[in-house]
Design a protein around this motif. Sequence first.
Motif, mmCIF file in Angstrom:
data_model
loop_
_atom_site.group_PDB
_atom_site.id
_atom_site.type_symbol
_atom_site.label_atom_id
_atom_site.label_comp_id
_atom_site.label_asym_id
_atom_site.label_seq_id
_atom_site.Cartn_x
_atom_site.Cartn_y
_atom_site.Cartn_z
ATOM 1 N N SER A 7 -32.193 -18.438 -18.296
ATOM 2 C CA SER A 7 -31.679 -19.548 -16.781
ATOM 3 C C SER A 7 -32.095 -20.542 -16.402
ATOM 4 O O SER A 7 -33.120 -21.083 -16.841
ATOM 5 C CB SER A 7 -32.429 -18.235 -15.141
ATOM 6 O OG SER A 7 -33.403 -18.588 -15.435
ATOM 7 N N LYS A 8 -31.405 -21.529 -15.372
ATOM 8 C CA LYS A 8 -31.460 -23.030 -15.280
ATOM 9 C C LYS A 8 -31.579 -23.336 -14.023
ATOM 10 O O LYS A 8 -30.701 -22.378 -12.754
ATOM 11 C CB LYS A 8 -31.107 -23.421 -16.005
ATOM 12 C CG LYS A 8 -30.767 -25.349 -15.674
ATOM 13 C CD LYS A 8 -29.769 -25.564 -16.755
ATOM 14 C CE LYS A 8 -29.321 -26.976 -15.957
ATOM 15 N NZ LYS A 8 -27.928 -27.877 -16.864
ATOM 16 N N SER A 9 -32.450 -23.718 -12.678
ATOM 17 C CA SER A 9 -32.026 -24.086 -11.479
ATOM 18 C C SER A 9 -32.323 -25.355 -11.286
ATOM 19 O O SER A 9 -32.532 -26.214 -12.322
ATOM 20 C CB SER A 9 -34.165 -23.680 -11.137
ATOM 21 O OG SER A 9 -33.798 -22.730 -10.097
ATOM 22 N N GLU A 44 -29.374 -21.751 -8.826
ATOM 23 C CA GLU A 44 -29.706 -20.838 -10.291
ATOM 24 C C GLU A 44 -28.741 -20.061 -11.037
ATOM 25 O O GLU A 44 -27.958 -19.417 -10.284
ATOM 26 C CB GLU A 44 -30.914 -19.902 -9.636
ATOM 27 C CG GLU A 44 -31.749 -19.793 -10.850
ATOM 28 C CD GLU A 44 -32.717 -18.455 -10.220
ATOM 29 O OE1 GLU A 44 -32.819 -17.263 -11.046
ATOM 30 O OE2 GLU A 44 -32.730 -18.733 -9.132
ATOM 31 N N HIS A 71 -33.651 -25.047 -25.765
ATOM 32 C CA HIS A 71 -34.893 -25.032 -26.389
ATOM 33 C C HIS A 71 -35.538 -26.567 -27.725
ATOM 34 O O HIS A 71 -34.703 -26.027 -28.426
ATOM 35 C CB HIS A 71 -35.931 -24.026 -25.729
ATOM 36 C CG HIS A 71 -35.302 -23.261 -24.748
ATOM 37 N ND1 HIS A 71 -35.837 -23.830 -22.948
ATOM 38 C CD2 HIS A 71 -34.752 -22.893 -25.209
ATOM 39 C CE1 HIS A 71 -35.505 -22.928 -22.794
ATOM 40 N NE2 HIS A 71 -35.003 -22.598 -23.571
ATOM 41 N N LEU A 96 -29.134 -21.993 -23.169
ATOM 42 C CA LEU A 96 -29.945 -23.073 -22.781
ATOM 43 C C LEU A 96 -30.787 -23.801 -24.266
ATOM 44 O O LEU A 96 -31.685 -22.485 -25.105
ATOM 45 C CB LEU A 96 -31.294 -22.795 -21.986
ATOM 46 C CG LEU A 96 -30.675 -22.120 -20.537
ATOM 47 C CD1 LEU A 96 -31.956 -21.709 -19.795
ATOM 48 C CD2 LEU A 96 -30.476 -23.068 -19.803
#
Length: 193
Positions: free
Chosen positions: A136-138, A115, A123, A121
């Motif tokens: 956040s990015k997993s 994570e 969108h 990010l």
Amino acid sequence: MVRTLVQILVFFFSLSVVAQNESVSENLNNQISTNLVLPITGSFDLSYERIVANKWAVGIGAALYGEGFQNLSTYDSYYERITNYEITPFVRIYFNGSQKRSHFLEVFGSLSQVEESGRYLRHVNQEGYGVYSVGSKSFSVGGLGVGYGYRFLFYRRKVVLEAQIGLRTNFDVDFVFLNAAFVRTGIKIGYRF
């Protein structure tokens, strides 16, 4: 004289029978172990190993990393990267044989869930435009690693104590740079059956 000779023969015969029973009973091919250091950080690790030849073994390990371990994670200048769990299949070679105390070398793969927070990010909004925000990015990531250690055997070679150090690198698909970390490192206790 005959009586002494018979006693000596019985003694040697009993030694050979005991030696044969010990060699058969000491062929233990399975091992389960856990890391004693990881619970200090709120983490847990479990490994299973199967001996496939005199000096070779294969196995799989899994680790769930807690908050204490995540505080030890490396920080980049732009974002924070935390590993939540990791699965590590491995192959070991024992230099003195798998049924004795021995040094070993390990090569392992790694599949981990990572994570990242604090990164930009992209969108797409309702109008179809790309919008950037911090979030956040997993994602899952794979890697390879090597380890070195020493295994001690106790109590009829059924109880195992290992000291090991391992270094793994993840192959990040976003960047060319490799992310290295210490994994499968610590003092492990286990049971052979």
